[in-house]
Write an enzyme that holds these catalytic residues in place. Structure first.
Site, PDB file in Angstrom:
ATOM      1  N   CYS A   1       3.221   6.047  -2.693  1.00  0.00           N
ATOM      2  CA  CYS A   1       4.184   6.921  -2.852  1.00  0.00           C
ATOM      3  C   CYS A   1       4.277   7.271  -4.341  1.00  0.00           C
ATOM      4  O   CYS A   1       4.667   8.437  -4.818  1.00  0.00           O
ATOM      5  CB  CYS A   1       5.686   6.230  -2.481  1.00  0.00           C
ATOM      6  SG  CYS A   1       6.004   6.093  -0.821  1.00  0.00           S
TER       7      CYS A   1
ATOM      8  N   ASN B   1       3.189  18.044   0.436  1.00  0.00           N
ATOM      9  CA  ASN B   1       2.254  18.843   1.140  1.00  0.00           C
ATOM     10  C   ASN B   1       2.602  19.300   2.332  1.00  0.00           C
ATOM     11  O   ASN B   1       2.692  18.488   3.449  1.00  0.00           O
ATOM     12  CB  ASN B   1       0.850  18.112   1.371  1.00  0.00           C
ATOM     13  CG  ASN B   1      -0.389  19.042   2.007  1.00  0.00           C
ATOM     14  OD1 ASN B   1      -0.202  19.984   2.412  1.00  0.00           O
ATOM     15  ND2 ASN B   1      -1.559  18.752   1.738  1.00  0.00           N
TER      16      ASN B   1
ATOM     17  N   HIS C   1      -3.431  25.516  -3.749  1.00  0.00           N
ATOM     18  CA  HIS C   1      -2.813  24.420  -2.734  1.00  0.00           C
ATOM     19  C   HIS C   1      -2.981  23.148  -3.156  1.00  0.00           C
ATOM     20  O   HIS C   1      -4.306  22.994  -3.498  1.00  0.00           O
ATOM     21  CB  HIS C   1      -3.238  24.796  -1.439  1.00  0.00           C
ATOM     22  CG  HIS C   1      -2.447  24.060  -0.160  1.00  0.00           C
ATOM     23  ND1 HIS C   1      -2.671  22.699  -0.153  1.00  0.00           N
ATOM     24  CD2 HIS C   1      -1.792  24.311   0.870  1.00  0.00           C
ATOM     25  CE1 HIS C   1      -1.989  22.177   0.678  1.00  0.00           C
ATOM     26  NE2 HIS C   1      -1.469  23.326   1.533  1.00  0.00           N
TER      27      HIS C   1
ATOM     28  N   LYS D   1       0.803  -1.173   0.080  1.00  0.00           N
ATOM     29  CA  LYS D   1       0.079  -0.014   0.063  1.00  0.00           C
ATOM     30  C   LYS D   1       0.840   1.307   0.097  1.00  0.00           C
ATOM     31  O   LYS D   1       0.564   2.201  -0.614  1.00  0.00           O
ATOM     32  CB  LYS D   1      -0.903   0.118   1.231  1.00  0.00           C
ATOM     33  CG  LYS D   1      -1.886   1.180   1.273  1.00  0.00           C
ATOM     34  CD  LYS D   1      -3.007   1.068   2.398  1.00  0.00           C
ATOM     35  CE  LYS D   1      -4.003   2.122   2.495  1.00  0.00           C
ATOM     36  NZ  LYS D   1      -4.554   2.506   1.157  1.00  0.00           N
ATOM     37  N   LEU D   2       1.904   1.150   0.861  1.00  0.00           N
ATOM     38  CA  LEU D   2       2.851   2.280   1.003  1.00  0.00           C
ATOM     39  C   LEU D   2       3.732   2.800  -0.614  1.00  0.00           C
ATOM     40  O   LEU D   2       3.780   3.792  -0.963  1.00  0.00           O
ATOM     41  CB  LEU D   2       3.952   2.058   1.893  1.00  0.00           C
ATOM     42  CG  LEU D   2       4.776   3.406   2.313  1.00  0.00           C
ATOM     43  CD1 LEU D   2       4.080   4.583   2.496  1.00  0.00           C
ATOM     44  CD2 LEU D   2       5.443   3.225   3.482  1.00  0.00           C
TER      45      LEU D   2
ATOM     46  N   CYS E   1      -4.382  23.409   5.967  1.00  0.00           N
ATOM     47  CA  CYS E   1      -3.761  23.817   4.679  1.00  0.00           C
ATOM     48  C   CYS E   1      -3.982  25.209   4.062  1.00  0.00           C
ATOM     49  O   CYS E   1      -3.578  25.774   3.299  1.00  0.00           O
ATOM     50  CB  CYS E   1      -4.250  22.889   3.620  1.00  0.00           C
ATOM     51  SG  CYS E   1      -3.659  21.142   3.763  1.00  0.00           S
TER      52      CYS E   1
ATOM     53  N   PHE F   1       3.035  14.260   3.187  1.00  0.00           N
ATOM     54  CA  PHE F   1       3.437  15.334   3.959  1.00  0.00           C
ATOM     55  C   PHE F   1       4.844  15.761   4.107  1.00  0.00           C
ATOM     56  O   PHE F   1       5.752  14.703   4.296  1.00  0.00           O
ATOM     57  CB  PHE F   1       2.647  15.563   5.090  1.00  0.00           C
ATOM     58  CG  PHE F   1       1.160  15.635   5.074  1.00  0.00           C
ATOM     59  CD1 PHE F   1       0.656  16.850   5.113  1.00  0.00           C
ATOM     60  CD2 PHE F   1       0.092  14.708   4.792  1.00  0.00           C
ATOM     61  CE1 PHE F   1      -0.776  17.197   5.063  1.00  0.00           C
ATOM     62  CE2 PHE F   1      -1.041  14.809   4.641  1.00  0.00           C
ATOM     63  CZ  PHE F   1      -1.194  16.356   4.681  1.00  0.00           C
TER      64      PHE F   1
ATOM     65  N   ALA G   1      -5.169  14.500  -6.445  1.00  0.00           N
ATOM     66  CA  ALA G   1      -6.769  14.193  -6.932  1.00  0.00           C
ATOM     67  C   ALA G   1      -7.346  15.484  -6.893  1.00  0.00           C
ATOM     68  O   ALA G   1      -8.341  15.806  -7.906  1.00  0.00           O
ATOM     69  CB  ALA G   1      -7.284  13.319  -5.961  1.00  0.00           C
TER      70      ALA G   1
ATOM     71  N   GLY H   1      -3.560  17.155  -2.327  1.00  0.00           N
ATOM     72  CA  GLY H   1      -2.886  16.080  -3.330  1.00  0.00           C
ATOM     73  C   GLY H   1      -3.335  16.159  -4.602  1.00  0.00           C
ATOM     74  O   GLY H   1      -4.195  16.813  -5.068  1.00  0.00           O
TER      75      GLY H   1
END
Length: 424
Positions: free
Chosen positions: A100, A377, A344, A95-96, A204, A255, A349, A347
C-alpha cells in the site's frame, strides 16, 4: 454513511479486494456542471491563444470521467480489508501494508462494497464457481460508468448525441452478447445507424488502441464524430488472499474502477474546442513475451500472472519506440525533454524505469504519478485520466507550453501502444 469496500483484480495484474470507507461520488448533474465550467474556462483563453489543427487530422474535442460511488482510502485499507475477509495472517498483513505504501496510491474507486458481498458471499470463498455472479455485477456496472462518463463528455463537447456517427467501446471487464456497446448506445439515445466497434480484453493499452481506431475512423470519414468509451471494474478478479498467489495483494493495493469518454473528430467546427491533435499512432509487440502478462478466465473469475521482468523489458525497448514516434513530427531538433508526456503508469516501478532510461526531467511524468495517486491503475481508462491532467497543465501555459507530446501504454503481448500528439 460509510461503506467498506473492496477492489478487485483486473488487467496486467491480479486484483484483490479491498475494503474502505467511502463517500458518494458526484452524480450526473454535478458532473455536467463541471463540464460546463471547463467550456467556460476554454472560452476565457480565446481562440487567438490556441494553435490551429492541421487539416484532416483527428483531434480530441472533449473528455469526460466517471467513477463508482465507493471511495477507497489507502490509509484505511489494510485493517478494514483483513477484518472483512476474516484474515488474521500477520505475514499477509505486513505484505499488504508494504504494498500500500510502495504503490504510491492514495485513493481509488470501486464497484464492490460490503452490500455486494452480503448479497454474493460466495465471492469471498476460495474456489467458488462464481463467474455468473461476477458478470451480473460487472456487465451492468461497466455500462453505467461508461454512460455517466459519456454524458459528461457530450456536455463539454456542446453538440447533441444525434451528431455522434461512430462508437468505439473498450473494456476488459465484461463479457456478453450483444456487448455493452449496444446497451450504451441505447441508454445514450444514439441513432440506430451509429457504427459500433468493440475492443475487449486488451488490458492497460486498450485505451490507446481505442484512440487509434477512433483516429482512423475520424480521418477516413469526413464529418464523422466518434465517441470513444473505456470502462473497467475489478469485480471479475476479486478473491481472498492466498500465499500461492502473491499477485492478489498487488492488485488489492493498486487497481481501481472507473470509466472515461472522449469525442474525436477531424476539421473542428467553430463551435467545437479541440485541445489535442492526434498526429500519428504506433503499435508494436515484443516477440516471445506472450507469457510475461498471462490472464486466464475460469469458473472462479479472471486471474493474472505478471512476470517480474516486465518493467525491465519495457525499459529495454521504450527508447527506440519513442524515437520512432518523435521522428514523425518532422522536426529533427525535438528532444524527449521538449515534449509533454502522458504515460500509463502500470505501477510506480515502470514510471521510475522510464524516467531513468529516457533521462526525463522529474516533472515530465508528474501527471502520470498524480493520476496513479488519485485513481490507482484503472487499466484502459488510466491514460485518459492522465491526459486530462496534462490538458490542465498545458492550458495554464497556453502557447508557451510544449507543442508536441507522447502518449504511451503497455500491456499483454508485451504490446507497446503509442501516440504522437500535438497540443492545441
Amino acid at each position: 454513511m460509510p461503506f467498506f469496500l473492496f477492489s478487485v483484480v483486473f488487467t496486467i495484474h491480479e486484483l484483490k479486494g479491498q475494503p474502505l470507507i467511502l463517500c458518494i461520488f458526484l452524480h450526473c448533474d454535478l458532473k455536467k456542471m463541471l463540464a460546463s465550467s471547463r467550456v467556460e474556462k476554454q472560452k476565457e483563453f480565446g481562440k487567438s491563444t490556441k494553435r490551429i489543427a492541421y487539416q484532416g487530422k483527428a483531434t480530441l474535442l472533449a473528455l469526460g470521467k466517471a467513477f463508482p460511488s465507493n471511495v477507497v482510502s489507502q490509509e484505511n485499507l489494510v485493517e478494514d480489508y483483513l477484518r472483512e475477509i476474516k484474515c488474521d495472517d500477520l505475514s499477509i498483513k505486513d505484505k499488504l501494508q508494504h504494498l500500500c505504501k510502495s504503490t504510491t496510491v492514495k485513493t481509488r474507486y470501486t464497484v464492490m462494497s460490503r452490500e455486494t458481498l452480503q448479497k454474493y458471499p460466495e465471492l469471498a470463498t476460495e474456489g467458488s464457481p462464481t463467474i455468473k455472479q461476477r458478470l451480473e455485477i460487472a456487465n451492468e456496472a461497466v455500462v453505467q460508468m461508461a454512460y455517466e462518463a459519456s454524458l459528461v463528455c457530450i456536455k463539454e463537447w456542446g453538440r447533441t448525441v444525434e451528431d455522434i456517427t461512430h462508437l468505439v467501446y473498450v473494456s476488459s471487464s465484461e463479457f456478453r452478447l450483444p456487448g455493452g456497446d449496444l446497451y450504451l448506445s441505447t441508454q445514450l439515445g444514439l441513432r440506430n445507424e451509429v457504427q459500433r466497434v468493440m475492443l475487449y480484453f486488451l488490458g492497460c493499452y486498450g485505451g490507446l488502441s481505442g484512440l487509434r481506431v477512433a483516429k482512423d475512423i475520424a480521418e477516413n470519414n469526413p464529418g464523422s464524430r466518434v465517441l470513444l468509451t473505456t470502462s473497467e471494474t475489478t469485480v471479475l478478479g476479486f478473491r481472498p488472499p492466498n500465499k500461492a498467489r502473491p499477485y492478489d495483494l498487488v492488485g488489492a493495493a493498486l487497481f481501481g474502477d472507473g470509466a472515461a469518454a472522449l469525442i474525436i473528430g477531424a476539421d473542428p467546427r467553430e463551435s467545437e474546442s479541440p485541445f489535442m491533435e492526434l498526429h500519428c499512432a504506433l503499435q508494436q509487440f515484443l516477440p516471445q513475451t506472450q507469457g510475461v502478462i498471462d490472464g486466464r478466465l475460469s469458473e472462479e473469475g479472471i486471474s493474472f500472472k505478471l512476470g517480474r521482468d516486465l518493467p525491465q523489458k519495457i525499459e529495454d525497448n521504450v527508447e527506440e519506440f519513442c524515437k520512432k514516434l518523435v521522428a514523425k513530427a518532422g522536426s529533427g531538433s525535438l528532444e524527449l525533454n521538449d515534449l509533454f508526456w502522458a504515460v500509463h503508469p502500470g505501477g510506480p516501478a515502470i514510471l521510475s524505469g522510464l524516467e531513468t532510461k529516457l533521462k526525463l526531467k522529474p516533472e515530465k511524468l508528474e501527471c502520470s504519478r498524480r493520476a496513479l495517486m488519485d485513481y490507482g491503475n484503472v487499466s484502459s481508462n488510466t491514460i485518459f485520466y492522465i491526459m486530462d491532467k496534462v490538458r490542465d497543465e498545458l492550458e495554464k501555459k497556453g502557447t508557451e507550453g510544449e507543442e508536441w507530446g507522447l502518449g504511451l501504454a503497455f500491456g499483454p503481448g508485451i504490446t507497446f501502444e503509442g501516440f504522437l500528439m500535438r497540443s492545441l
